[in-house]
Design an enzyme around this catalytic site. Structure first.
Site, PDB file in Angstrom:
ATOM      1  N   CYS A 173      -4.743   5.396  -4.921  1.00  0.00           N
ATOM      2  CA  CYS A 173      -4.041   4.142  -4.634  1.00  0.00           C
ATOM      3  C   CYS A 173      -2.605   4.325  -5.104  1.00  0.00           C
ATOM      4  O   CYS A 173      -2.353   4.459  -6.304  1.00  0.00           O
ATOM      5  CB  CYS A 173      -4.703   2.962  -5.341  1.00  0.00           C
ATOM      6  SG  CYS A 173      -3.823   1.387  -5.103  1.00  0.00           S
ATOM      7  N   CYS A 192       0.866  -1.181   0.000  1.00  0.00           N
ATOM      8  CA  CYS A 192       0.000   0.000   0.000  1.00  0.00           C
ATOM      9  C   CYS A 192       0.898   1.224   0.000  1.00  0.00           C
ATOM     10  O   CYS A 192       1.466   1.589   1.034  1.00  0.00           O
ATOM     11  CB  CYS A 192      -0.924   0.004   1.212  1.00  0.00           C
ATOM     12  SG  CYS A 192      -1.977   1.476   1.311  1.00  0.00           S
TER      13      CYS A 192
END
Length: 283
Positions: free
Chosen positions: A217, A74
């Site tokens: 993202c 992430c």
């Protein structure tokens, strides 16, 4: 059991950074789902900071999606961890032990956070796919107007679809779930649509594995930038415009991807890793 946390915003990517260095307790599925269902605490990823298990790392991080599944990477969450560590006086440069290996990050002089996301992987034999893929730069997978994807691993798997019109006009909430769960991806996949705006920029929207439609993202931004460069659509150093803001991505000639962008704090407090109950710190 009290675990310090900060709710943070990485370009609209909702992140909970939990300081679990003094705890051996794992976050329970009950706690993760309870936090995800809470309107104020709802998140895309939880980044749990723990003590390192390797000598070359400063800290170890675990990553959890909102649906309770574990994530391997992430980017925006890692930037939030770097910001949290610098703001709590642990230093300015860090080596983090992540599921994909050692990740380096630092705070820049302009208060932006940079993370070295490592090198992309284009080898289909090392990807969780269900059939042989000859060329990951062009894979045969279709959903509505989306076709001819580029498949890249940034520690987690990404399929990038290029479109000529603006990315906002394609209902990714319709096609994203179908593509995420396509039989080609037994472990599911992150799905993004990208539109080239110049040799130095592109627009991107992402349906994130385990989180759904997100404002940003980081690993998808990296995958989109690398995919565009692989297809000779952009330069190595570009801006990726996301619904939540802009990330600067530099795909260096040594194959490393450097991601830079801002973060914001929302609030801090303490949470129970067993139940998900939490209390804000109003001090």
């Amino acid at each position: 059991m009290k675990t310090p946390f900060s709710k943070m915003d990485g370009l609209g990517n909702q992140i909970i950074v939990a300081d679990m260095r003094e705890s051996t307790q794992a976050l329970t599925p009950q706690a993760i789902l309870a936090l995800s269902a809470d309107p104020e605490m709802h998140f895309d990823q939880i980044m749990a900071i723990r003590n390192p298990t390797k000598n070359e790392a400063d800290f170890h991080i675990e990553i959890w999606n909102a649906d309770g599944s574990k994530a391997k990477a992430c980017g925006n969450g890692t930037r939030c961890v770097i910001a949290w560590l610098t703001d709590h006086n642990f230093g300015e440069n860090f080596r983090l032990e992540a599921p994909t290996g050692i990740i380096e990050g630092k705070r820049q002089a302009d208060n932006l956070i940079s993370v070295d996301m490592g090198c992309p992987n284009f080898n289909a034999k090392e990807m969780p796919v269900s059939r042989e893929i000859v060329d990951t730069n062009h894979i045969d997978i279709t959903a509505g107007p989306l076709k001819d994807a580029c498949l890249i691993s940034i520690g987690n798997l990404h399929a990038i679809f290029f479109v000529e019109n603006d990315v906002q006009h394609i209902p990714l909430e319709k096609y994203g779930p179908k593509l995420e769960h396509d039989p080609l991806f037994p472990e599911r996949c992150n799905i993004s649509i990208a539109c080239i705006t110049s040799k130095k920029s592109l627009n991107l929207r992402t349906w994130e594995r385990g989180a759904g439609l997100t404002q940003a993202c980081g690993s998808a931004a990296c995958a989109g930038a690398v995919a565009a460069y692989r297809r000779s659509l952009t330069q190595r150093h570009i801006d990726v415009n996301l619904p939540g803001g802009k990330l600067n991505i530099f795909y260096r000639e040594d194959d490393h991807i450097i991601m830079t962008g801002p973060i914001k704090y929302q609030f801090s407090g303490f949470l129970n890793p067993l139940t998900g109950c939490y209390k804000k710190d109003n001090s």
